[in-house]
Design a protein around this motif. Sequence first.
Motif, PDB file in Angstrom:
ATOM      1  N   TYR A  28       0.801  -1.222   0.000  1.00  0.00           N
ATOM      2  CA  TYR A  28       0.000   0.000   0.000  1.00  0.00           C
ATOM      3  C   TYR A  28       0.836   1.275   0.000  1.00  0.00           C
ATOM      4  CZ  TYR A  28      -3.741   3.263   1.001  1.00  0.00           C
ATOM      5  OH  TYR A  28      -4.627   4.320   0.931  1.00  0.00           O
ATOM      6  N   TRP A  34       1.566   1.952  -3.509  1.00  0.00           N
ATOM      7  CA  TRP A  34       0.382   2.446  -4.211  1.00  0.00           C
ATOM      8  C   TRP A  34       0.165   3.922  -3.915  1.00  0.00           C
ATOM      9  CZ3 TRP A  34      -2.863   1.941  -8.011  1.00  0.00           C
ATOM     10  CH2 TRP A  34      -4.090   2.614  -7.978  1.00  0.00           C
ATOM     11  N   SER A  86       0.063   6.656  -6.860  1.00  0.00           N
ATOM     12  CA  SER A  86      -1.121   7.495  -7.051  1.00  0.00           C
ATOM     13  C   SER A  86      -0.749   8.978  -7.065  1.00  0.00           C
ATOM     14  CB  SER A  86      -2.146   7.227  -5.949  1.00  0.00           C
ATOM     15  OG  SER A  86      -2.584   5.886  -5.963  1.00  0.00           O
ATOM     16  N   MET A  92       0.403  -3.900  -8.368  1.00  0.00           N
ATOM     17  CA  MET A  92       0.189  -2.498  -8.714  1.00  0.00           C
ATOM     18  C   MET A  92      -0.560  -2.384 -10.036  1.00  0.00           C
ATOM     19  SD  MET A  92       1.350  -0.650  -6.285  1.00  0.00           S
ATOM     20  CE  MET A  92       2.439  -0.869  -4.875  1.00  0.00           C
ATOM     21  N   ALA A 150      -4.149  -3.095  -9.355  1.00  0.00           N
ATOM     22  CA  ALA A 150      -4.766  -1.967  -8.660  1.00  0.00           C
ATOM     23  C   ALA A 150      -5.093  -0.838  -9.639  1.00  0.00           C
ATOM     24  CB  ALA A 150      -3.839  -1.468  -7.555  1.00  0.00           C
ATOM     25  N   GLU A 177      -8.891   0.546 -10.528  1.00  0.00           N
ATOM     26  CA  GLU A 177      -9.235   1.965 -10.434  1.00  0.00           C
ATOM     27  C   GLU A 177      -9.917   2.433 -11.720  1.00  0.00           C
ATOM     28  OE1 GLU A 177      -9.157   5.975  -8.863  1.00  0.00           O
ATOM     29  OE2 GLU A 177      -8.734   4.076  -7.870  1.00  0.00           O
ATOM     30  N   GLU A 192     -10.506   3.423  -3.076  1.00  0.00           N
ATOM     31  CA  GLU A 192      -9.230   3.421  -2.360  1.00  0.00           C
ATOM     32  C   GLU A 192      -9.233   2.381  -1.245  1.00  0.00           C
ATOM     33  OE1 GLU A 192      -5.293   4.787  -1.609  1.00  0.00           O
ATOM     34  OE2 GLU A 192      -6.672   5.031  -3.293  1.00  0.00           O
ATOM     35  N   ILE A 218      -8.853  -1.090  -2.846  1.00  0.00           N
ATOM     36  CA  ILE A 218      -7.478  -1.325  -3.290  1.00  0.00           C
ATOM     37  C   ILE A 218      -6.557  -1.519  -2.094  1.00  0.00           C
ATOM     38  CG2 ILE A 218      -5.502  -0.220  -4.421  1.00  0.00           C
ATOM     39  CD1 ILE A 218      -7.549   0.985  -6.415  1.00  0.00           C
ATOM     40  N   ARG A 219      -6.757  -0.761  -1.040  1.00  0.00           N
ATOM     41  CA  ARG A 219      -5.944  -0.940   0.172  1.00  0.00           C
ATOM     42  C   ARG A 219      -6.123  -2.343   0.737  1.00  0.00           C
ATOM     43  NH1 ARG A 219      -7.948   2.866   3.109  1.00  0.00           N
ATOM     44  NH2 ARG A 219      -9.276   1.585   4.434  1.00  0.00           N
ATOM     45  N   LEU A 231      -4.307  -4.883  -1.559  1.00  0.00           N
ATOM     46  CA  LEU A 231      -2.844  -4.873  -1.456  1.00  0.00           C
ATOM     47  C   LEU A 231      -2.368  -5.444  -0.126  1.00  0.00           C
ATOM     48  CD1 LEU A 231      -2.146  -1.395  -3.088  1.00  0.00           C
ATOM     49  CD2 LEU A 231      -1.560  -3.638  -4.041  1.00  0.00           C
TER      50      LEU A 231
END
Length: 264
Positions: free
Chosen positions: A12, A15, A19, A150, A153, A157, A232, A235-236, A239
């Motif tokens: 994370y 990431w 981002s 990644m 992710a 998104e 978010e 995705i968190r 990961l």
Amino acid sequence: MSFQPVLPFMGYPGWTFLSRTLDQQQETFEQGAQITRQVQNFEQKIGAVQTAEQLVNDRQLLEVALGAFGLEEDINSKAFIQQILESDTLDTASLANRLADKRYLEFAQAFGFGDFDVPRTQLSDFPTEITTAFQNNRFEIAVGDQNADMRLALGAERDLQVLSDRSISDTAKWYTVMGNAPLRQVFDTAFGMPASFAALDLDRQLEVYRDRAIRDFGTDSIEQFNQPEMREKLIRNFLIRSEAQNFNAQTSASQTALTLLQSG
């Protein structure tokens, strides 16, 4: 040498860094000579393509077309891709509709060879639509060369934002997630699904997805992921769980190796 995305951290934290620097990194990547040539060639030539056969017989154009949908590995399957492109996407029995991976359906819909007398290649904004998606995908591949999670992710998104704009039911959107292999992997990992989960009946899988969504996010609607903060969080979770799984796998492998050495 082409620009390679910078990923100084794993998981994370990585990431978060990606981002924050995404726009700058992607812009630099897209200015590379090879990407620039591919984009210019597609935008100059695609307007002359009026049939699926013409597209599959031009390898350079087909590479960009497939790459825009993450289907670049099918570059040598010309007959299969032509069948997909010629599918009537409104016919539920057509090949594009029958395939579980809905990227093929989106690919066929985007070009419209099987849906319209005049394909979408003739639209003025079509070249940019495809090359933008191609550039995004190529950047994701470059990121994935360094860290596969990644790439997943980034894809999640993007795909969740696209999905939220589609005029289909919430149930249909969940089924779309289930039919998109990379996006499904993000959800399965984030929800802590076992490998055997995919063997369940699809309706049962949908029930479990919705139950897990309520447990982790408070609602079972896929529409919640239209909100940046909910994407978010997803995705968190993905990961963090993926990193834990990798650590456990490495630990298990090390323990097995140690046991074998001790027994020897």
